[in-house]
Design an enzyme around this catalytic site. Structure first.
Site, mmCIF file in Angstrom:
data_model
loop_
_atom_site.group_PDB
_atom_site.id
_atom_site.type_symbol
_atom_site.label_atom_id
_atom_site.label_comp_id
_atom_site.label_asym_id
_atom_site.label_seq_id
_atom_site.Cartn_x
_atom_site.Cartn_y
_atom_site.Cartn_z
ATOM 1 N N PHE A 177 12.468 -20.628 -30.620
ATOM 2 C CA PHE A 177 11.252 -20.227 -31.326
ATOM 3 C C PHE A 177 10.990 -21.189 -32.470
ATOM 4 O O PHE A 177 11.871 -21.936 -32.914
ATOM 5 C CB PHE A 177 11.378 -18.795 -31.860
ATOM 6 C CG PHE A 177 12.460 -18.623 -32.896
ATOM 7 C CD1 PHE A 177 12.183 -18.770 -34.251
ATOM 8 C CD2 PHE A 177 13.762 -18.326 -32.523
ATOM 9 C CE1 PHE A 177 13.178 -18.616 -35.209
ATOM 10 C CE2 PHE A 177 14.772 -18.176 -33.468
ATOM 11 C CZ PHE A 177 14.468 -18.317 -34.817
ATOM 12 N N CYS A 178 9.737 -21.180 -32.945
ATOM 13 C CA CYS A 178 9.321 -21.975 -34.107
ATOM 14 C C CYS A 178 8.147 -21.256 -34.760
ATOM 15 O O CYS A 178 7.838 -20.119 -34.415
ATOM 16 C CB CYS A 178 8.961 -23.402 -33.694
ATOM 17 S SG CYS A 178 7.625 -23.491 -32.480
ATOM 18 N N THR A 179 7.461 -21.901 -35.678
ATOM 19 C CA THR A 179 6.425 -21.233 -36.455
ATOM 20 C C THR A 179 5.241 -20.791 -35.596
ATOM 21 O O THR A 179 4.860 -19.624 -35.584
ATOM 22 C CB THR A 179 5.919 -22.148 -37.585
ATOM 23 O OG1 THR A 179 7.017 -22.632 -38.336
ATOM 24 C CG2 THR A 179 4.960 -21.395 -38.500
ATOM 25 N N CYS A 184 8.963 -25.326 -30.227
ATOM 26 C CA CYS A 184 9.837 -24.740 -29.206
ATOM 27 C C CYS A 184 9.305 -25.024 -27.811
ATOM 28 O O CYS A 184 10.075 -25.187 -26.862
ATOM 29 C CB CYS A 184 10.035 -23.247 -29.432
ATOM 30 S SG CYS A 184 8.548 -22.259 -29.610
ATOM 31 N N ILE A 206 6.532 -17.570 -34.271
ATOM 32 C CA ILE A 206 6.804 -16.494 -35.223
ATOM 33 C C ILE A 206 5.515 -15.817 -35.678
ATOM 34 O O ILE A 206 5.454 -14.592 -35.815
ATOM 35 C CB ILE A 206 7.559 -17.052 -36.450
ATOM 36 C CG1 ILE A 206 8.881 -17.680 -36.020
ATOM 37 C CG2 ILE A 206 7.800 -15.968 -37.489
ATOM 38 C CD1 ILE A 206 9.464 -18.629 -37.046
#
Length: 262
Positions: A177-179, A184, A206
């Site tokens: 995952f990433c922002t 990702c 996220i």
């Protein structure tokens, strides 16, 4: 104070052969509507975050999606009572998120997208290795339960970590995952090329998770760093304006940093 400024984080992997020609007209379109922020253009697509009056930002999104190559461009929204950027920049890049590994193209090879509503079940599986693909200072603000911290200073360091991480030996199931989803997504392309067979990533990142999953059911802990003057947002996506900054992140705060969202 009313939240009259709309913030849109957006990206799309799409082959843009004429990306260099797109820059000036796109910047002019934004400036005319008081839309500020940073957009990155590359042959592989578009990435960035913008802020402005609601009508201006929505006109920009409509303008981008009018290009058939960007018709399904994804974006996530938040609101602010003021501008969160000082100016508008449209930059030409080799990559819209810099991994610096030849041949990595999510347009051709990408992992399995996981909706926010299904994310908790996936990362609660003890057979799944959960990886935070963001930088160490972002991890310090907050992360998901069980998430590994690669301790990278930039995304370009991620491939080297993959090669050395003992947690990834024997190629387990991996959830990343990433922002906003872009790092990702690109990381899944790398992992698949490295021989990992079960590679998952959080669709929309996220920000999408915080919007879709109720706080009382959330496995997210802390705040989410964002690449603008808000510094971070809470679970309701409300700006924190730097009210709390972990020690690991102080070197990127309070410097008029030209963030590249990646």
């Amino acid at each position: 104070m009313s939240n009259q400024y709309l913030i849109a984080a957006l990206y799309k992997f799409a082959t843009l052969e004429n990306y260099e020609e797109m820059r000036d007209a796109l910047k002019r379109f934004c400036v005319e509507r008081d839309v500020r922020g940073s957009l990155l253009l590359a042959r592989e697509g578009i990435n960035g975050t913008v802020c402005g009056p609601q009508d201006g930002v929505r006109e920009l999104l409509e303008h981008l999606r009018a290009d058939p190559r960007l018709a399904d461009l994804e974006h996530k929204e938040a609101w602010s009572h003021r501008h969160v950027f000082k100016r508008m920049k449209v930059r030409l890049k080799q990559e819209i998120v810099r991994l610096a590994v030849d041949g990595i193209d999510p347009n051709e090879l990408v992992g399995t997208y996981v909706k926010p509503e299904d994310w908790n079940d996936l990362i609660s599986d003890p057979d799944v290795v959960v990886i935070d693909t963001r930088n160490d200072y972002e991890y310090a603000f907050g992360t998901f339960e069980r998430a590994l911290n690669p301790n990278t200073q930039s995304f370009r360091e991620f491939p080297d970590w993959v090669q050395k991480a003992v947690e990834l030996e024997n190629k387990p199931k991996v959830a990343m995952f990433c922002t906003g989803g872009i790092r990702c997504e690109k990381a899944t392309s790398l992992m698949l090329r490295e021989g990992f067979e079960e590679v998952y990533h959080l669709q929309g990142g996220i920000l999408n998770y915080l919007e879709k999953v109720p706080e009382d059911k959330s496995l997210w802990k802390g705040e989410c760093f964002v690449f603008d003057d808000r510094v971070s947002v809470d679970h309701k996506l409300e700006p924190r304006w730097g009210e709390w900054v972990p020690e690991q992140a102080r070197h990127v705060i309070n410097e008029d940093t030209d963030y590249d969202n990646g």
